[in-house]
Design a protein around this motif. Structure first.
Motif, PDB file in Angstrom:
ATOM      1  N   GLY A   1     -10.827  18.589   9.713  1.00  0.00           N
ATOM      2  CA  GLY A   1     -12.116  18.617   9.968  1.00  0.00           C
ATOM      3  C   GLY A   1     -12.313  19.588  11.420  1.00  0.00           C
ATOM      4  O   GLY A   1     -13.339  19.832  11.986  1.00  0.00           O
ATOM      5  N   LYS A   2     -11.150  20.315  11.479  1.00  0.00           N
ATOM      6  CA  LYS A   2     -11.141  21.252  12.464  1.00  0.00           C
ATOM      7  C   LYS A   2     -11.748  22.638  12.276  1.00  0.00           C
ATOM      8  O   LYS A   2     -12.731  22.409  11.563  1.00  0.00           O
ATOM      9  CB  LYS A   2      -9.812  21.587  13.195  1.00  0.00           C
ATOM     10  N   ASP A   3     -11.618  23.922  12.780  1.00  0.00           N
ATOM     11  CA  ASP A   3     -12.238  24.872  12.531  1.00  0.00           C
ATOM     12  C   ASP A   3     -12.163  25.471  10.969  1.00  0.00           C
ATOM     13  O   ASP A   3     -12.806  26.310  10.833  1.00  0.00           O
ATOM     14  CB  ASP A   3     -11.862  25.959  13.664  1.00  0.00           C
ATOM     15  N   LEU A   4     -11.046  24.908  10.167  1.00  0.00           N
ATOM     16  CA  LEU A   4     -11.019  25.356   9.041  1.00  0.00           C
ATOM     17  C   LEU A   4     -12.222  25.609   8.240  1.00  0.00           C
ATOM     18  O   LEU A   4     -12.457  26.701   7.435  1.00  0.00           O
ATOM     19  CB  LEU A   4     -10.058  24.550   8.084  1.00  0.00           C
ATOM     20  N   LEU A   5     -12.986  24.574   8.345  1.00  0.00           N
ATOM     21  CA  LEU A   5     -14.443  24.623   7.223  1.00  0.00           C
ATOM     22  C   LEU A   5     -15.491  25.996   7.884  1.00  0.00           C
ATOM     23  O   LEU A   5     -16.352  26.167   7.181  1.00  0.00           O
ATOM     24  CB  LEU A   5     -14.946  23.417   7.032  1.00  0.00           C
ATOM     25  N   THR A   6     -15.218  26.304   8.966  1.00  0.00           N
ATOM     26  CA  THR A   6     -16.142  27.218   9.513  1.00  0.00           C
ATOM     27  C   THR A   6     -15.391  28.633   9.673  1.00  0.00           C
ATOM     28  O   THR A   6     -16.052  29.735   9.788  1.00  0.00           O
ATOM     29  CB  THR A   6     -16.536  27.203  10.990  1.00  0.00           C
ATOM     30  N   ARG A   7     -14.280  28.762   8.765  1.00  0.00           N
ATOM     31  CA  ARG A   7     -13.429  30.028   8.702  1.00  0.00           C
ATOM     32  C   ARG A   7     -14.261  31.047   7.872  1.00  0.00           C
ATOM     33  O   ARG A   7     -14.730  30.598   6.749  1.00  0.00           O
ATOM     34  CB  ARG A   7     -12.087  29.992   8.554  1.00  0.00           C
ATOM     35  N   ALA A   8     -14.459  32.334   8.357  1.00  0.00           N
ATOM     36  CA  ALA A   8     -15.302  33.407   7.643  1.00  0.00           C
ATOM     37  C   ALA A   8     -15.110  33.280   6.180  1.00  0.00           C
ATOM     38  O   ALA A   8     -16.045  33.431   5.467  1.00  0.00           O
ATOM     39  CB  ALA A   8     -15.425  34.567   8.352  1.00  0.00           C
ATOM     40  N   PRO A   9     -13.764  33.656   5.859  1.00  0.00           N
ATOM     41  CA  PRO A   9     -13.531  33.632   4.144  1.00  0.00           C
ATOM     42  C   PRO A   9     -14.065  32.356   3.549  1.00  0.00           C
ATOM     43  O   PRO A   9     -14.708  32.423   2.300  1.00  0.00           O
ATOM     44  CB  PRO A   9     -12.064  33.690   4.187  1.00  0.00           C
ATOM     45  N   ILE A  10     -13.822  31.392   3.986  1.00  0.00           N
ATOM     46  CA  ILE A  10     -14.426  29.888   3.404  1.00  0.00           C
ATOM     47  C   ILE A  10     -15.638  29.859   3.170  1.00  0.00           C
ATOM     48  O   ILE A  10     -16.482  29.445   2.269  1.00  0.00           O
ATOM     49  CB  ILE A  10     -13.669  28.655   3.971  1.00  0.00           C
TER      50      ILE A  10
END
Length: 129
Positions: free
Chosen positions: A46-55
């Motif tokens: 639940g860290k920044d992965l879900l806010t990364r631009a490609p995703i």
């Protein structure tokens, strides 16, 4: 090490695996030895992965949540994915990801997020000091 020490090939190996830490070498070994790769922390805790631009771009394109996109990415790679769900809404959202088909462009954009320093949890090679 299990195979070398015992001669037994495990059926499943659960390893930290998410778009930011894809463990391609381990996955290749698993595939060659018919070991199911199970993704631990598939949503990047639940860290920044879900806010990364490609995703986020892929999520917007498909009108889905970023979590659904990441789960669909795991499934497209043939991984056993076990995302945490803190409530029924998250559980339902996670389950709906199985119907999301990512195209080659989507997969390439997410695959490009891999980083050798993307590990979030402890390195199992250093357990016990």
């Amino acid at each position: 090490r299990i195979v070398e020490a015992t001669g037994v090939v495990p059926a499943v190996n659960q390893i930290e695996l998410h778009p930011g830490f894809q463990q391609r070498e381990a996955r290749s070994y698993h595939e060659a030895h018919k070991i199911v790769t199970q993704s631990w922390s598939p949503l990047g805790q639940g860290k920044d992965l879900l806010t990364r631009a490609p995703i986020v771009r892929v999520a917007d394109k498909h009108r889905r949540s970023p979590a659904q996109v990441v789960i669909a990415w795991h499934l497209a790679h043939g991984l056993a994915v076990i995302p945490k769900a803190s409530d029924l809404e998250h559980l339902s959202d996670n389950f709906a990801a199985r119907d999301l088909i990512l195209d080659e462009e989507d997969m390439a954009a997410i695959d490009a997020l891999d980083s050798p320093v993307g590990r979030l949890g402890p390195d199992p090679r250093s357990f016990g000091g």
